[in-house]
Design a protein around this motif. Structure first.
Motif, short mmCIF file in Angstrom:
data_model
loop_
_atom_site.label_atom_id
_atom_site.label_comp_id
_atom_site.label_asym_id
_atom_site.label_seq_id
_atom_site.Cartn_x
_atom_site.Cartn_y
_atom_site.Cartn_z
N MET A 66 0.78 -1.18 -0.05
CA MET A 66 0.03 -0.05 0.02
C MET A 66 0.72 1.09 0.00
O MET A 66 2.05 1.28 0.79
N PRO A 67 0.42 2.16 -0.78
CA PRO A 67 1.33 3.42 -0.89
C PRO A 67 1.03 4.06 0.45
O PRO A 67 0.42 4.03 1.27
N VAL A 68 2.31 4.90 0.77
CA VAL A 68 2.21 5.81 2.13
C VAL A 68 1.56 6.88 1.49
O VAL A 68 2.07 7.78 0.44
N ILE A 85 -6.74 4.94 -1.59
CA ILE A 85 -8.26 3.97 -1.35
C ILE A 85 -7.70 2.97 -2.08
O ILE A 85 -6.95 2.72 -2.59
N GLU A 86 -8.44 1.80 -1.25
CA GLU A 86 -8.52 0.60 -1.81
C GLU A 86 -9.35 0.60 -2.96
O GLU A 86 -10.68 0.29 -2.67
N VAL A 87 -8.95 0.13 -4.20
CA VAL A 87 -9.93 0.15 -5.36
C VAL A 87 -10.83 -0.92 -5.55
O VAL A 87 -10.39 -2.19 -5.34
N VAL A 136 -11.40 4.37 1.96
CA VAL A 136 -10.30 5.13 2.36
C VAL A 136 -9.47 4.32 3.36
O VAL A 136 -10.28 3.80 4.09
N VAL A 137 -8.14 3.97 2.98
CA VAL A 137 -7.32 3.11 3.95
C VAL A 137 -6.41 3.95 4.53
O VAL A 137 -5.78 3.43 5.60
N ALA A 138 -5.88 5.05 4.14
CA ALA A 138 -5.04 6.02 4.75
C ALA A 138 -4.98 7.28 4.15
O ALA A 138 -5.54 7.80 2.97
N ARG A 170 -4.63 -1.84 -7.50
CA ARG A 170 -5.20 -2.28 -6.21
C ARG A 170 -5.33 -1.17 -5.10
O ARG A 170 -6.44 -0.97 -4.53
N TRP A 171 -4.46 -0.18 -5.38
CA TRP A 171 -4.32 0.73 -4.54
C TRP A 171 -4.30 2.24 -5.32
O TRP A 171 -3.58 2.16 -6.51
#
Length: 345
Positions: free
Chosen positions: A22-24, A32-34, A68-70, A123-124
């Motif tokens: 996952m990107p920072v 977001i996780e697509v 949204v994951v980060a 994915r992200w």
């Protein structure tokens, strides 16, 4: 997994690469996780080199939805866990266009998804917070992904052209995603729709979306046989093949909204005709957050339905773009990370 455009053109396939980390999120970035990402005709124009400033290698895709994951330290609008969908790009928030609520006309937007920054064939997806708008949980992923680029584009173009109850609207390319969306938007605004499609097998799509009449034509001569005579507004979702016939379908003082340019060919315009008939020609693309709020409110009252031609896994991203480039589809093609193949017949 993610798909990458490594060189402009169609000679080589899109590359498929691992996408496990996952990107920072930095600054005002949201990750977001697509869930799904639409494959738009503009993606194919980017690949063909129609926009000289496309950055390669790049991950295509400006029609994504996900959770949204980060969030970066400067994010003020969104939080982890929210469901968001993408705009075409961000907006500066400070220029006259942004101040007037016309963010899609911002001349300073630097983050154009799939063109200047990585998009949603992945994915992200990490992008500035201004690239997103809130998407309700109840809307299924494929529709949620393409909601902005189809229904938002149609809403913005038709409302700004002054479509109103009792009016008549002609829509070209009515079997495509934007065309099918435009039929529904125009009818919800109280207008009667004449749809134009190139092949007889696509007439059913336009009728199912609510068109009162369908003309099957290659694009050059349909203005001579528009049921009911000239229309108040024409939305051209195709470009050069249909532009002049759409223009000649208008009443005196009519309005044409150009939203499609699939061939890239230049249009020869009879300026005298435009002057004599007092016609208005407007270009339109994308939509603002305010536009999307209005469309989502209409959807909550009575759901829209954008036809989905195919749902394909990310591994088939190259095939998906080639399907779109070939044309003649019944709606949108959507990539689903980890998803299985589902193609409309």
């Amino acid at each position: 997994m993610k798909a990458r455009l490594c060189e402009v053109g169609w000679e080589s396939d899109l590359a498929v690469e691992p996408d496990d980390e996952m990107p920072v999120a930095t600054g005002d970035q949201v990750v977001i996780e697509v869930e799904a990402c639409g494959v738009c005709g503009r993606d194919c124009l980017d690949r063909a080199g129609r926009f000289g400033f496309v950055q390669v290698p790049i991950t295509p895709g400006h029609e994504a939805v996900g959770r949204v994951v980060a969030v970066g330290p400067d994010v003020t609008e969104w939080r982890v866990g929210q469901r968001l969908a993408t705009m075409h790009r961000d907006a500066c928030g400070a220029c006259p266009a942004c101040a007037a609520g016309e963010g899609s006309l911002c001349a300073h937007a630097a983050s154009v998804l799939g063109l200047l920054i990585d998009g949603g064939y992945a994915r992200w997806l990490a992008a500035p917070q201004g690239c997103f708008y809130a998407m309700p949980d109840a809307i299924e992923p494929a529709l949620a992904a393409v909601f902005h680029c189809t229904l938002g584009t149609a809403w913005r173009g038709l409302t700004r052209a002054g479509v109103r109850a009792g009016g008549r609207v002609l829509i070209t390319g009515a079997n495509g995603g934007v065309g099918a969306a435009a039929i529904q938007v125009a009818t919800r605004l109280g207008a009667t729709v004449v749809a134009v499609v190139r092949r007889s097998e696509h007439a059913g799509v336009a009728e199912a979306m609510g068109a009162a009449a369908v003309v099957v034509d290659d694009g050059a001569g349909f203005h001579k046989r528009v049921p009911g005579g000239p229309v108040d507004v024409a939305m051209d979702c195709v470009g050069a093949p249909t532009f002049n016939a759409a223009l000649r379908s208008l009443v005196v003082g009519g309005r044409l909204v150009a939203v499609g340019n699939i061939t890239g060919a230049r249009v020869e315009l009879n300026v005298g005709y435009v002057i004599t008939y007092g016609l208005q020609i407007t270009g339109s693309s994308g939509a603002t957050r305010a536009d999307m709020a209005a469309v989502l409110a209409r959807h909550a009252e009575r759901p829209f339905d954008v036809p989905i031609h195919a749902r394909l896994p990310l591994a088939d991203a190259d095939r998906a773009q080639r399907l779109v480039a070939a044309g003649g589809l019944r709606g949108r093609v959507v990539l689903v990370p980890g998803g299985s193949v589902a193609v409309a017949r």
